[in-house]
Design an enzyme around this catalytic site. Structure first.
Site, PDB file in Angstrom:
ATOM      1  CB  CYS A 105      -0.863   0.036   1.253  1.00  0.00           C
ATOM      2  SG  CYS A 105      -1.847  -1.439   1.507  1.00  0.00           S
ATOM      3  NE  ARG A 120       4.142   1.824  -1.617  1.00  0.00           N
ATOM      4  CZ  ARG A 120       5.259   1.140  -1.443  1.00  0.00           C
ATOM      5  NH1 ARG A 120       6.248   1.299  -2.287  1.00  0.00           N
ATOM      6  NH2 ARG A 120       5.401   0.313  -0.435  1.00  0.00           N
ATOM      7  CD1 TRP A 144      -1.412  -5.400  -2.537  1.00  0.00           C
ATOM      8  CD2 TRP A 144      -2.403  -4.785  -4.418  1.00  0.00           C
ATOM      9  NE1 TRP A 144      -1.408  -6.481  -3.388  1.00  0.00           N
ATOM     10  CE2 TRP A 144      -2.006  -6.135  -4.538  1.00  0.00           C
ATOM     11  CE3 TRP A 144      -3.065  -4.182  -5.501  1.00  0.00           C
ATOM     12  CZ2 TRP A 144      -2.251  -6.875  -5.688  1.00  0.00           C
ATOM     13  CZ3 TRP A 144      -3.297  -4.931  -6.634  1.00  0.00           C
ATOM     14  CH2 TRP A 144      -2.892  -6.260  -6.728  1.00  0.00           C
ATOM     15  CG  ASN A 194       3.096  -0.610   2.887  1.00  0.00           C
ATOM     16  OD1 ASN A 194       2.585  -1.621   2.422  1.00  0.00           O
ATOM     17  ND2 ASN A 194       4.301  -0.216   2.570  1.00  0.00           N
ATOM     18  N   GLY A 195       1.739  -3.006   5.064  1.00  0.00           N
ATOM     19  CA  GLY A 195       2.458  -4.190   5.550  1.00  0.00           C
ATOM     20  C   GLY A 195       1.486  -5.287   5.923  1.00  0.00           C
ATOM     21  CD  GLU A 254       7.290 -17.123 -17.127  1.00  0.00           C
ATOM     22  OE1 GLU A 254       6.398 -17.685 -17.780  1.00  0.00           O
ATOM     23  OE2 GLU A 254       7.211 -15.954 -16.750  1.00  0.00           O
ATOM     24  CE  LYS A 292       7.258 -12.835 -18.614  1.00  0.00           C
ATOM     25  NZ  LYS A 292       6.444 -13.738 -17.835  1.00  0.00           N
ATOM     26  CD  GLU A 336       4.874 -11.906 -21.608  1.00  0.00           C
ATOM     27  OE1 GLU A 336       3.672 -11.645 -21.692  1.00  0.00           O
ATOM     28  OE2 GLU A 336       5.373 -12.471 -20.617  1.00  0.00           O
ATOM     29  CG  HIS A 371      12.046 -37.212 -29.430  1.00  0.00           C
ATOM     30  ND1 HIS A 371      12.322 -38.487 -29.869  1.00  0.00           N
ATOM     31  CD2 HIS A 371      12.279 -37.222 -28.098  1.00  0.00           C
ATOM     32  CE1 HIS A 371      12.694 -39.250 -28.847  1.00  0.00           C
ATOM     33  NE2 HIS A 371      12.680 -38.491 -27.757  1.00  0.00           N
ATOM     34  CE  LYS A 427       0.298  -7.579 -14.419  1.00  0.00           C
ATOM     35  NZ  LYS A 427       1.487  -8.373 -14.689  1.00  0.00           N
TER      36      LYS A 427
HETATM   37  C1  F6R Z   1       2.771 -13.307 -19.136  1.00  0.00           C
HETATM   38  C2  F6R Z   1       1.542 -13.080 -18.411  1.00  0.00           C
HETATM   39  C3  F6R Z   1       0.339 -13.837 -18.824  1.00  0.00           C
HETATM   40  C4  F6R Z   1      -0.512 -14.198 -17.613  1.00  0.00           C
HETATM   41  C5  F6R Z   1      -1.842 -14.829 -18.049  1.00  0.00           C
HETATM   42  C6  F6R Z   1      -2.664 -15.279 -16.863  1.00  0.00           C
HETATM   43  O1  F6R Z   1       3.819 -12.534 -18.635  1.00  0.00           O
HETATM   44  O2  F6R Z   1       1.497 -12.290 -17.515  1.00  0.00           O
HETATM   45  O3  F6R Z   1       0.681 -14.979 -19.543  1.00  0.00           O
HETATM   46  O4  F6R Z   1       0.205 -15.069 -16.794  1.00  0.00           O
HETATM   47  O5  F6R Z   1      -2.566 -13.903 -18.800  1.00  0.00           O
HETATM   48  O6  F6R Z   1      -2.930 -14.209 -16.028  1.00  0.00           O
HETATM   49  P1  F6R Z   1      -3.386 -14.415 -14.533  1.00  0.00           P
HETATM   50  O7  F6R Z   1      -2.239 -14.942 -13.765  1.00  0.00           O
HETATM   51  O8  F6R Z   1      -3.799 -13.038 -14.078  1.00  0.00           O
HETATM   52  O9  F6R Z   1      -4.539 -15.376 -14.560  1.00  0.00           O
END
Ligand code: F6R
Length: 610
Positions: free
Chosen positions: A2, A27, A74, A98-99, A483, A487, A490, A506, A605
């Protein structure tokens, strides 16, 4: 995570506090509030949602006064609502925090038994009641806060007002950040530098275990025990934009480096080192529930799916329970065979991903129990689940998930250990060993991040124009290879493949030539020898091989073109370390390419569409 602010001076405080909160909104932003000393005592205005809602509430109910505190929330305890918003009030006392207070359950029971009327679900309101009890007993505000702090376990940065002492704000810090601003006839406090930059560049940073009494003329700092502290004022030259990202160029880089902190917060109150066990109180399942589970089905998308894949490995190896992992988008609508006896674990940072939500709902309708692992309190998936085990990574602003991924790994491994112990799959000795190894992780992650950053940036610079990149890993390293590839795709828009190292022969080995960088994960675990021979296979095809291995691994060094060394950990915990250089690699490639790192094209996001 927060944001808190405080102001004491001669100007109307509300606009200064609001401005500070605006700069701290990164935050957290699910509710906000102010408390200001007014002629009739401390007055509070709070509102759910973004700061705009608080501004509107203040237009209707303005707060007049030159001393006040503010908060942008948050949620970590209790869903976002006005009653859970800060500041929290008990009698003459108002608190922002915050904490996470670890012993909140014991404190709540104690206060209830003593007749306190507790209105919210938060840990912070308990702090307000504890201070109030001391003030009611005749203590001044400073002493009341000091005595209260001795009762708190956990992380806090707090700012406290009392109607009885209108010329004072008392603040304290342990594990959560708090900075004091020293102005002309005014003193400030805030969670972070940006909130204060428009008002003063003279800052005083509190250390853990310290508190301060703020007055218009300055701040008096002491330890929580009462010993005086002399702390030099520092002049900060950051621009406001730099400050918001704490000096990092992008939120993603900041969040990569926040991972040790995210893990500490996620472990807090759950790693019981004294008992050598996981404290499962927040998992929301009883020991009987643990014994009844016949199978675990992990549902998730994207990065969360990769965390879930590591989760399967842990659930099988540590809890010895049959486990499957499914892409939620492929599970939903398939009429999968699932029902009573199955525990669904829906893993989602946002808690709002539509595919995961729908898949978990379908499974629940068929009689399965649903446990959510989510980072956003009160989001849709936790709301429909039977129980939620929250990660405490704080808000993630960069679209590419980094710190939430590590926090998901943390909850999954803690859950597997908890379940393994309950089901007698793990001995008390091995459980204690794992708890200790987890407790060491945040420092090892910090060391690995700092130790590999420059080398990884150099490698990214060298291979920035590579058109294809391969990531290989076995066992626990396979989801990390996936992963790493995700990364890179994307945020840098480079074609990347994550592959199970043993599968390379294979098919994908045909992709390899002298232009393809291959990042191979070879941490010391049961797969080490086999992974090393896969690395050698890639090298034999003239690939440019980068090994990610434990410190001092001479064989991996000899077999590869470059070696990225990560801290040596328990073989069950390697993903926490090996993922870090891969995150950095994708970050630097993207940064050198000049892409929009924090908001890559075509991505959002939170994905609430089909
Ligand atoms: C990649 C990324 C996405 C999310 C996916 C699921 O960096 O952030 O692949 O992991 O959209 O999102 P959540 O975890 O919010 O269900």
């Amino acid at each position: 995570m927060c944001g808190i602010v405080g102001y004491i001076g001669n100007e109307p405080s509300a606009p200064i506090l609001l401005d500070g909160l605006r700069r701290l909104e990164y935050r957290g932003y699910d509710s906000a509030g102010l408390a200001v000393h007014s002629p009739g005592g401390v007055q509070v205005v709070r509102a759910v949602g973004k700061l705009r809602n608080l501004e509107r509430a203040l237009e209707e109910r303005p707060l007049h006064g030159t001393v006040g505190i503010g908060h942008t929330r948050w949620a970590t305890h209790g869903r976002p609502s006005e009653v859970n918003a800060h500041p929290h009030v008990a009698g003459p006392v108002a608190v922002v925090h915050n904490g996470i207070i670890e012993n909140h359950v014991a404190l709540r029971n104690e206060l209830r038994a003593a007749g306190c009327e507790i209105l919210s679900d938060t840990d912070t309101e308990l702090v307000a009641h504890l201070v109030r009890r001391e003030v009611d007993g005749g203590a001044n505000l400073e002493t009341a806060v000091r005595k209260t702090l001795s009762r708190l376990h956990g992380a806090y940065a707090i700012a406290v007002l009392s109607t009885l002492e209108p010329q004072r704000i008392v603040v304290a810090k342990n594990s959560s950040p708090l900075v004091l601003g020293i102005g002309e006839g005014a003193t400030y406090c805030a969670s972070d530098v940006p909130a204060l930059l428009p008002y003063t560049r003279d800052m005083l940073f509190l250390e853990d275990g310290e508190m301060a009494v703020l007055e218009g003329s300055g701040a008096t700092v002491t330890t929580v025990e009462g010993a005086p502290v002399k702390r030099a004022i520092q002049r900060i030259d950051w621009s406001p934009a730099m400050a918001e990202k704490a000096g990092y160029k992008h939120f993603m880089l900041k969040e990569i480096f926040e991972q040790p902190r995210a893990l500490e917060d996620t472990f807090r109150g759950r790693l019981d080192r004294q008992a050598g066990d996981i404290n499962g109180a927040e998992i929301g399942l009883t020991d009987a529930d643990a014994a009844d589970i016949k199978r675990v089905v992990l549902l998730a998308c994207g990065t969360s799916h990769h965390a879930a894949m590591a989760g399967r490995y842990w659930l099988e190896s540590l809890a010895r329970i049959p486990t499957v992992v499914e892409l939620a988008s492929e599970f939903r609508g398939r009429d999968a065979v699932v029902g009573a006896g199955d525990l669904i674990i829906a893993v989602s940072q946002s808690g709002e991903t539509l595919d995961t939500l729908v898949a978990a709902k379908e499974a629940k309708q068929k009689g399965a129990k649903v446990l959510a692992i989510a980072n956003v309190i009160g989001s849709a998936i936790p709301r429909m689940s039977d129980a939620t085990f929250y990660t405490h990574a704080g808000p993630e602003i960069g679209v590419a998930s980094t710190k939430c991924f590590s926090a998901q790994l943390a909850n999954l491994v803690m859950f597997a250990i908890w379940l393994g112990r309950r089901r007698d799959a793990l001995s008390p000795e091995r459980t204690r060993e794992l708890v200790e190894a987890l407790a060491r992780l945040p420092q090892q992650m910090a060391d690995t991040l700092n130790g590999t950053r420059q080398l990884v940036a150099n490698l990214a610079r060298r291979y920035v124009d590579a058109r294809d990149v391969l990531f290989l890993g076995r066992g626990l390293s396979f989801p990390i290879a996936l992963e790493g590839a995700l990364k890179l795709k994307e945020i840098s828009y480079v074609h990347a493949e994550g592959y199970a190292a043993g599968e390379m022969k294979h098919g994908p080995i045909a992709l390899i030539d002298a232009r393809v960088p291959v990042l191979v994960l070879v941490p010391r675990d049961d797969n080490y020898e086999r992974s090393l021979s896969n690395l050698q296979e890639a090298k034999a095809r003239e690939a440019m091989v980068i090994a990610i291995a434990n410190e001092g691994d001479v064989d991996a060094r000899d077999a590869s073109d470059d070696l990225i060394e990560v801290a040596a950990v328990d073989p069950a915990l390697t993903p926490f370390l090996t993922v870090l250089p891969l995150q950095l690699y994708s970050y630097y490639v993207a940064d050198f390419k000049g892409t929009d790192v924090d908001q890559p094209r075509n991505l959002a996001k939170t994905v609430t569409v089909e």
